[in-house]
Structure formats: C-alpha cells, structure tokens
Design an enzyme around this catalytic site. Sequence first.
Site, mmCIF file in Angstrom:
data_model
loop_
_atom_site.group_PDB
_atom_site.id
_atom_site.type_symbol
_atom_site.label_atom_id
_atom_site.label_comp_id
_atom_site.label_asym_id
_atom_site.label_seq_id
_atom_site.Cartn_x
_atom_site.Cartn_y
_atom_site.Cartn_z
ATOM 1 N N PRO A 10 -2.478 2.225 -6.096
ATOM 2 C CG PRO A 10 -2.108 2.610 -4.091
ATOM 3 C CD PRO A 10 -2.222 3.554 -5.288
ATOM 4 C CG ASN A 11 -3.701 -2.460 -3.460
ATOM 5 O OD1 ASN A 11 -3.068 -3.490 -3.686
ATOM 6 N ND2 ASN A 11 -3.688 -1.809 -2.452
ATOM 7 C CE1 TYR A 23 -12.870 -0.434 -4.503
ATOM 8 C CE2 TYR A 23 -11.799 -2.681 -3.563
ATOM 9 C CZ TYR A 23 -12.317 -1.175 -3.396
ATOM 10 O OH TYR A 23 -11.418 -0.478 -2.345
ATOM 11 C CG ASN A 74 -9.494 5.193 -8.060
ATOM 12 O OD1 ASN A 74 -9.156 5.469 -7.171
ATOM 13 N ND2 ASN A 74 -10.395 4.157 -8.446
ATOM 14 C CB ALA A 77 -4.917 3.233 -0.313
ATOM 15 C CD GLU A 98 -11.202 12.316 -5.347
ATOM 16 O OE1 GLU A 98 -11.521 13.555 -5.224
ATOM 17 O OE2 GLU A 98 -11.075 11.527 -4.344
ATOM 18 C CG HIS A 100 -12.823 7.288 -4.997
ATOM 19 N ND1 HIS A 100 -11.471 6.930 -4.810
ATOM 20 C CD2 HIS A 100 -12.637 8.736 -4.743
ATOM 21 C CE1 HIS A 100 -10.829 7.892 -4.507
ATOM 22 N NE2 HIS A 100 -11.477 9.120 -4.330
ATOM 23 N NE ARG A 107 -15.134 0.517 0.903
ATOM 24 C CZ ARG A 107 -13.856 0.278 0.291
ATOM 25 N NH1 ARG A 107 -13.604 0.871 -0.905
ATOM 26 N NH2 ARG A 107 -13.165 -0.815 0.600
HETATM 27 C C1 DQA Z 1 -10.980 3.340 -4.179
HETATM 28 C C2 DQA Z 1 -11.300 3.635 -2.713
HETATM 29 C C3 DQA Z 1 -10.136 3.657 -1.806
HETATM 30 O O1 DQA Z 1 -10.519 4.204 -0.435
HETATM 31 C C4 DQA Z 1 -9.394 2.190 -1.890
HETATM 32 O O2 DQA Z 1 -8.333 2.318 -1.272
HETATM 33 C C5 DQA Z 1 -9.176 2.066 -3.209
HETATM 34 C C6 DQA Z 1 -10.203 1.900 -4.192
HETATM 35 C C7 DQA Z 1 -12.455 3.150 -5.232
HETATM 36 O O3 DQA Z 1 -12.040 3.210 -6.393
HETATM 37 O O4 DQA Z 1 -13.443 2.955 -4.387
HETATM 38 O O5 DQA Z 1 -7.984 1.373 -3.653
HETATM 39 O O6 DQA Z 1 -10.375 4.475 -4.688
#
Ligand code: DQA
Length: 146
Positions: A10-11, A23, A74, A77, A98, A100, A107
């Site tokens: 998501p996002n 990001y 990835n 959240a 995995e 990020h 964070r």
């Molecule tokens: C993320 C880190 C997560 O905590 C966050 O919710 C994201 C992006 C990252 O790529 O740093 O959506 O996965």
Amino acid sequence: MSRLLLVNGPNLNLLGTREPDVYGTTTLADVEQLVTETAAAEGLQVRAVQSNHEGELIDAIQGAREDCAAIVINPGAYTHTSVAIRDALLATELPIAEVHLSNIHRREPFRHHSYVSDIAEVVVIGAGLHGYGYAVQQLARVLRGA
Ligand code: DQA
C-alpha cells in the site's frame, strides 16, 4: 527462464510524490524498471504487482506458487501488521527478499517490527531504490545455490 514476483504494498503507487524527504523522488515505475533490468542481467523474468489491498497482495503471493522461483516484496505498512501476508509467503515455500526504501529502524517504534524479516532469505533496508536491485542479485545467488 525462471521468474521473480515483485510485490509492492500500500501507498507505494505514490512513490515520487509521497513524503519525498523519506522515500526520495524515485517512482514505482523506476523501481519496476530497475528490478526488471537487474533480473534480466541475472537471467530472470519479472512479474510486478502493486496493490493497496491486503487480499489482492495475498492472491498475488499465492499465485507465485504456480510459476515463480522467488519473491521480492516491500509490503509497505503491512510489514508491521499482516500475519496473513506472512502466512501467504510461508505457503509459497519460495525464497523471499524483503526490501524497505527507508531505514525502518530509525523511524517510529511501530515500524521496528517486521512480520517478514525472520522468514526472508534476504533483507535490504534503507538503501532506497538500490535496495531492490541488490535484493534481486542476492535472490539470484540463492537460486543458483551459491
Ligand atoms: C516502507 C516502510 C513502511 O514502514 C511504510 O509503511 C511504507 C514503506 C519502506 O519502503 O521504507 O509504506 O516499507
């Protein structure tokens, strides 16, 4: 030719405009292009999926059982909340990387726990876009048994 499933949660469709201080300005298209090119150099194909919906992500992960050799994910959240995505990844019995973009350990405390890290072969955190490329190279090494 073996195939990787690339999963973005998501996002991550908003990459490039979402919190660029955290990001960067990399877009999802940039991520998918880098993964495709890095995989091609390793002799691997890619199927890329992004969704804001947990069930769609789970369906895509389950689908990897049919025709993929490994998964780069990835989970956004859902990293910090989803036992269901963890279970789907476990069910594939495939090697997992995995990724990020940000360093989740620098964070908020709720981002420090991942439901994926302890079942992943490879974890790349805080390397931005480059983390995806490194994850692909390391999964290719795992697939070669090296
Ligand atoms: C993320 C880190 C997560 O905590 C966050 O919710 C994201 C992006 C990252 O790529 O740093 O959506 O996965």
